[in-house]
Scaffold this active site. Sequence first.
Site, PDB file in Angstrom:
ATOM      1  N   VAL A 141       0.833  -1.206   0.000  1.00  0.00           N
ATOM      2  CA  VAL A 141       0.000   0.000   0.000  1.00  0.00           C
ATOM      3  C   VAL A 141       0.865   1.253   0.000  1.00  0.00           C
ATOM      4  O   VAL A 141       0.578   2.230  -0.702  1.00  0.00           O
ATOM      5  CB  VAL A 141      -0.976   0.000   1.197  1.00  0.00           C
ATOM      6  CG1 VAL A 141      -1.799   1.295   1.207  1.00  0.00           C
ATOM      7  CG2 VAL A 141      -1.900  -1.200   1.142  1.00  0.00           C
ATOM      8  N   CYS A 142       1.947   1.226   0.777  1.00  0.00           N
ATOM      9  CA  CYS A 142       2.837   2.394   0.843  1.00  0.00           C
ATOM     10  C   CYS A 142       3.436   2.716  -0.522  1.00  0.00           C
ATOM     11  O   CYS A 142       3.597   3.892  -0.877  1.00  0.00           O
ATOM     12  CB  CYS A 142       3.958   2.149   1.849  1.00  0.00           C
ATOM     13  SG  CYS A 142       3.386   1.958   3.548  1.00  0.00           S
ATOM     14  N   THR A 143       3.773   1.686  -1.279  1.00  0.00           N
ATOM     15  CA  THR A 143       4.349   1.913  -2.605  1.00  0.00           C
ATOM     16  C   THR A 143       3.339   2.595  -3.522  1.00  0.00           C
ATOM     17  O   THR A 143       3.678   3.538  -4.250  1.00  0.00           O
ATOM     18  CB  THR A 143       4.825   0.581  -3.208  1.00  0.00           C
ATOM     19  OG1 THR A 143       5.836   0.023  -2.352  1.00  0.00           O
ATOM     20  CG2 THR A 143       5.406   0.782  -4.604  1.00  0.00           C
ATOM     21  N   MET A 196       2.941   6.321  -2.225  1.00  0.00           N
ATOM     22  CA  MET A 196       4.065   7.202  -2.527  1.00  0.00           C
ATOM     23  C   MET A 196       4.110   7.516  -4.022  1.00  0.00           C
ATOM     24  O   MET A 196       4.413   8.646  -4.421  1.00  0.00           O
ATOM     25  CB  MET A 196       5.374   6.569  -2.066  1.00  0.00           C
ATOM     26  CG  MET A 196       6.569   7.507  -2.107  1.00  0.00           C
ATOM     27  SD  MET A 196       6.415   8.971  -1.029  1.00  0.00           S
ATOM     28  CE  MET A 196       6.633   8.233   0.592  1.00  0.00           C
TER      29      MET A 196
END
Length: 229
Positions: A45-47, A50
């Site tokens: 999810v972070c990828t 960002m």
Amino acid sequence: MPGLTIGDTVPNLELDSTHGKIRIHDYVGDGYAIIFSHPADFTPVCTTEMAAMAGYAKEFEKRGVKLLGISCDDVESHRQWTKDVEAYGGKQQQQQATTTKVTFPILADPARDAIRQLNMVDPDEKDAAGRSMPSRALHVVGPDKAVKLSFLYPATTGRNMDEVLRAVDSLLTAAKHGGKVATPANWKPGECAVIAPGVSDEEARKMFPQGFETADLPSKKGYLRFTKV
């Protein structure tokens, strides 16, 4: 949990980042900035988040808003991870023939002190060593270094960058008019704002020569007034 919230001055922390040492107040400067945390590098999810933020960076730049990421990973991890972020973002942008570049700094907070002071700790998430993890938190900070708006999402829910941009546009619109207007539910730039309750009709006619429309409601109190700004 108590901590940094709307109206509070963001702490003037100095941290290492992908762009070298950064002191938060110096970075914010005389404009607006978004400080946003992510739980960990090299996570799904972070990828996507960002990459999405990087894809919106130019839109924020047009509005004079700086971006500043933070997690508990070290600087070298951030640098290696951004290669994945840019590759993923580039694949999403192929149809627009554009590229994704992470042009803004990402702070490193392995000691977890900054995320605590910024109220970005997720109480439910720990790493393999049992240490605190950041939530998906986001603060919009104004020229006075105070928090103007905050989002707080759990690890399972990625943020919607359209909503972040819409919220920033709302803040900037209200600030431009000295707090005399606000934006209603589901507002988008170009749509009518509402006139603040503390503004009399007489004052409103002077402030908004384009006129305003008062909603006809059963109470007949005349408090819901729309105007183009």
